[in-house]
Design an enzyme around this catalytic site. Structure first.
Site, PDB file in Angstrom:
ATOM      1  N   LYS A 196       0.853  -1.182   0.000  1.00 41.56           N
ATOM      2  CA  LYS A 196       0.000   0.000   0.000  1.00 41.56           C
ATOM      3  C   LYS A 196       0.890   1.234   0.000  1.00 41.56           C
ATOM      4  O   LYS A 196       1.669   1.455   0.925  1.00 41.56           O
ATOM      5  CB  LYS A 196      -0.919   0.012   1.218  1.00 41.56           C
ATOM      6  CG  LYS A 196      -1.878   1.201   1.244  1.00 41.56           C
ATOM      7  CD  LYS A 196      -2.808   1.110   2.435  1.00 41.56           C
ATOM      8  CE  LYS A 196      -3.788   2.266   2.471  1.00 41.56           C
ATOM      9  NZ  LYS A 196      -4.701   2.182   3.628  1.00 41.56           N
ATOM     10  N   LYS A 250      -2.182  -1.506  -3.707  1.00 45.10           N
ATOM     11  CA  LYS A 250      -3.039  -0.320  -3.658  1.00 45.10           C
ATOM     12  C   LYS A 250      -2.171   0.917  -3.763  1.00 45.10           C
ATOM     13  O   LYS A 250      -1.192   1.031  -3.005  1.00 45.10           O
ATOM     14  CB  LYS A 250      -3.822  -0.308  -2.336  1.00 45.10           C
ATOM     15  CG  LYS A 250      -4.817   0.837  -2.203  1.00 45.10           C
ATOM     16  CD  LYS A 250      -5.547   0.756  -0.864  1.00 45.10           C
ATOM     17  CE  LYS A 250      -6.560   1.895  -0.746  1.00 45.10           C
ATOM     18  NZ  LYS A 250      -7.263   1.885   0.544  1.00 45.10           N
TER      19      LYS A 250
END
Length: 326
Positions: A196, A250
């Site tokens: 992420k 992400k």
């Protein structure tokens, strides 16, 4: 050499294009990202994400039934809670009768065959908008992990199928896995947000969950540097060793190289999150007539499959499933 080799030969008809197609998108690849709210209104539009609404529990039940009917495998739920319930420690995340546990039970009652994925992080519940416990101007790693363990157990007790830690604290996957095993949640899966990045694509989501205005500083001390690729291999290797069943990249489209690197390296399912900023850009361009929105939506989802993703968490899941159903 040309003309003996003409690569256009197989592109001349629909049937031949289908025969040689290397990748395909199906409803089985879609996870529907939804925002659930504890407000009295049935739905509340999110201004930065046209077509996305905060759903009451009643509206969530209706959406879950629709998702199940469309064949979407799972929903990923993200909470928007009353600001009065927030505090510096994110205590509401541990409320067994809070919004998220009730949302889990609502989905399971409405659509028993639908998987439920829950975000494990404190940012929707804190007054400062960070994913963990803030001590001065620093997020305290170990203290945060203790909170995340409790949050994950609350979700698992409510019937969550997949807990998805998105906080990027060190060691949290192993700690959560140990706690789940200790409490008898042997079948609860962990989807780790292992890669992420500290991205600028999250803005509309923070508006959707109500953390944008409250966020103090940024998240660069715990989310990954967008410049780094090899670091994510270390993150994922550690999370798999600690007990993650699946891993996440992400944002999505700007990080397709990361999706490919992980899917080529590790024998676990790799998912991508087509985040709010990606969704908002496509919708804004379509609204201005600059692109064909549905075509670009489907093309973007196919790109994840081409990069090696096992599936995609996306706000487009319902629309895409309807198009795939014809």
């Amino acid at each position: 050499m040309y003309p003996n080799t003409r690569l256009r030969r197989t592109r001349q008809a629909d049937w031949s294009r289908r025969l040689v197609r290397e990748n395909a998108l199906s409803v089985n690849d879609l996870i529907w990202s939804v925002v659930v709210s504890d407000t009295a209104d049935p739905v509340e539009p999110v201004a930065a994400m046209p077509g996305v609404e905060r759903l009451s529990l009643a509206a969530l039940a209706k959406a879950a039934k629709e998702a199940q009917a469309l064949g979407i495998p799972a929903m990923a739920i993200f909470p928007h809670i009353d600001p009065a319930k927030k505090d510096d420690a994110g205590s509401e995340a541990l409320n067994a009768d809070g919004l998220v546990p009730n949302a889990i039970r609502t989905i399971k009652d409405a659509a028993p065959d639908l998987g439920v994925i829950c975000d494990v992080a404190l940012d929707p519940f804190t007054t400062h908008g960070h994913d963990g416990i803030l001590q001065g101007d620093r997020i305290a790693n170990d203290e945060t992990v203790e909170r995340l363990i409790e949050q994950a157990l609350v979700q698992a007790d409510a019937g969550c199928d997949v807990v998805a830690p998105s906080d990027m604290m060190d060691g949290r996957i192993g700690a959560i896995r140990e706690a789940l095993e200790g409490e008898g949640h042997h079948d609860t899966m962990i989807l780790s947000y292992a890669a992420k990045y500290a991205s600028g694509f999250y803005g509309p989501y923070r508006e959707a969950i109500g953390s944008a205005a409250a966020l103090k500083g940024d998240k660069q001390t715990y989310q990954m540097d967008p410049s780094n690729r090899d670091e994510c291999l270390r993150e994922v290797e550690l999370d798999i060793a600690e007990g993650a069943d699946m891993v996440m990249v992400k944002p999505g489209l700007p990080y397709l190289d990361i999706v490919r690197a992980l899917s080529d390296t590790f024998p676990v399912p790799v998912y991508a999150f087509q985040v709010s900023g990606e969704y908002a850009m496509i919708e804004a361009a379509a609204a201005n007539g600059w692109i064909d929105g549905d075509r670009v939506m489907m093309e973007s989802l196919l790109a994840f499959k081409r990069a090696g993703a096992a599936g995609v968490i996306t706000y487009f899941a319902r629309r895409a499933a309807m198009k795939l159903a014809g």
